[in-house]
Scaffold this active site. Structure first.
Site, PDB file in Angstrom:
ATOM      1  N   GLU A 168       2.134  29.402  13.931  1.00 15.44           N
ATOM      2  CA  GLU A 168       1.189  28.500  12.794  1.00 15.44           C
ATOM      3  C   GLU A 168       1.384  26.945  12.775  1.00 15.44           C
ATOM      4  O   GLU A 168       2.175  26.673  12.037  1.00 15.44           O
ATOM      5  CB  GLU A 168       0.933  28.803  11.256  1.00 15.44           C
ATOM      6  CG  GLU A 168      -0.253  28.409  10.626  1.00 15.44           C
ATOM      7  CD  GLU A 168       0.072  28.937   9.191  1.00 15.44           C
ATOM      8  OE1 GLU A 168      -0.296  27.957   8.442  1.00 15.44           O
ATOM      9  OE2 GLU A 168       0.224  29.758   9.051  1.00 15.44           O
TER      10      GLU A 168
ATOM     11  N   LYS B   6      -4.238  35.775   2.975  1.00 10.89           N
ATOM     12  CA  LYS B   6      -3.045  34.893   2.855  1.00 10.89           C
ATOM     13  C   LYS B   6      -2.823  34.830   0.980  1.00 10.89           C
ATOM     14  O   LYS B   6      -3.748  34.343   1.072  1.00 10.89           O
ATOM     15  CB  LYS B   6      -3.503  33.456   3.948  1.00 10.89           C
ATOM     16  CG  LYS B   6      -1.976  32.330   3.070  1.00 10.89           C
ATOM     17  CD  LYS B   6      -2.449  30.938   3.616  1.00 10.89           C
ATOM     18  CE  LYS B   6      -1.323  29.661   3.688  1.00 10.89           C
ATOM     19  NZ  LYS B   6      -0.832  28.963   4.487  1.00 10.89           N
TER      20      LYS B   6
ATOM     21  N   ARG C 287      -1.669  19.340   9.568  1.00 12.65           N
ATOM     22  CA  ARG C 287      -1.199  18.578   7.695  1.00 12.65           C
ATOM     23  C   ARG C 287      -1.237  17.060   8.811  1.00 12.65           C
ATOM     24  O   ARG C 287      -1.133  15.993   8.836  1.00 12.65           O
ATOM     25  CB  ARG C 287      -0.487  18.621   7.709  1.00 12.65           C
ATOM     26  CG  ARG C 287      -0.621  19.970   6.761  1.00 12.65           C
ATOM     27  CD  ARG C 287       0.478  20.409   5.812  1.00 12.65           C
ATOM     28  NE  ARG C 287       0.491  21.886   4.977  1.00 12.65           N
ATOM     29  CZ  ARG C 287       1.553  22.408   5.537  1.00 12.65           C
ATOM     30  NH1 ARG C 287       3.013  21.826   5.007  1.00 12.65           N
ATOM     31  NH2 ARG C 287       1.047  23.424   3.965  1.00 12.65           N
TER      32      ARG C 287
ATOM     33  N   THR D 201      -3.266  24.689   7.842  1.00 10.98           N
ATOM     34  CA  THR D 201      -3.855  24.719   6.475  1.00 10.98           C
ATOM     35  C   THR D 201      -5.632  23.751   7.763  1.00 10.98           C
ATOM     36  O   THR D 201      -5.914  22.745   7.235  1.00 10.98           O
ATOM     37  CB  THR D 201      -3.265  23.499   6.794  1.00 10.98           C
ATOM     38  OG1 THR D 201      -1.979  23.831   6.231  1.00 10.98           O
ATOM     39  CG2 THR D 201      -3.413  22.211   5.258  1.00 10.98           C
TER      40      THR D 201
END
Length: 207
Positions: free
Chosen positions: A40, A128, A44, A68
């Site tokens: 993953e 998640k 960011r 994210t």
């Protein structure tokens, strides 16, 4: 692949922050060498999408995902970059509706029973759990199991080599996500063999 199939690939999903896309393929190779072939890459940094592009092109056997992901626009961009799945830290109805029109497996983030009910309304039953340690950790997941026994979780946030087995022992947890597999300083110093060893050690430690 469905979100559940994705979460079953590995008991550990490395959560990676990439500052320089040039390091991404070597990092992915190091983790693969250590036995992990799902990654993953968090959105960011400015290098994240380029890293996803490079890994998906150079290493087609790696299941590469974007983390994210905050909205449908980012979901579309991640898909175009070559991501095979996406993970979000949270969830809302607008994102849910738009995400259903984008054919990319999404694993939404939840922290409460109410957020989980919203996810279920839109057909998301693989989620998640974030930020895991801050919002009740193992005790919270045990509490959610009875009323939501069809849901499977990937806890992320405060997960480490020291506590991962506490989560992995739970019947509603398929895998955990963590950043300990790819320390920033090891990436910057290009210590790929050290990252391989961390991956091997982590997989061997699963009880």
């Amino acid at each position: 692949m469905s979100p559940r199939e994705i979460l079953k690939i590995s008991k550990i999903i490395p959560v990676i922050t990439i500052d320089d896309a040039k390091n991404s393929v070597e990092l992915a190779k190091a983790l693969m060498k250590g036995g992990i072939n799902i990654l993953e890459i968090t959105l960011r940094t400015k290098a994240a999408l380029e890293a996803i592009k490079l890994i998906s092109k150079e290493l087609p056997n790696v299941t590469i995902g974007a983390g994210t992901v905050l909205n449908a626009k980012q979901l579309e961009v991640a898909k175009k970059a070559g991501a095979k799945f996406a993970i979000s830290p949270g969830f809302n109805a607008i994102f849910a509706k738009e995400a259903l029109n984008i054919k990319l497996p999404l694993i939404p983030g939840i922290a409460t029973a109410g957020e989980l009910m919203l996810a279920l309304e839109f057909g998301f039953n693989d989620v998640k759990f974030f930020p895991a340690q801050c919002v009740g950790g193992v005790k919270m997941l045990k509490s959610l199991n009875a009323p939501f026994n069809e849901v499977k979780f990937c806890p992320t946030g405060g997960i480490s080599l020291d506590n991962m087995n506490e989560y992995l022992k739970l019947e509603n947890v398929l895998c955990v996500g963590g950043s300990w597999l790819s320390p920033k300083e090891l990436i910057q110093e290009k210590k790929w063999s050290d990252i391989t060893k961390i991956a091997q050690k982590s997989l061997e430690a699963i009880s």
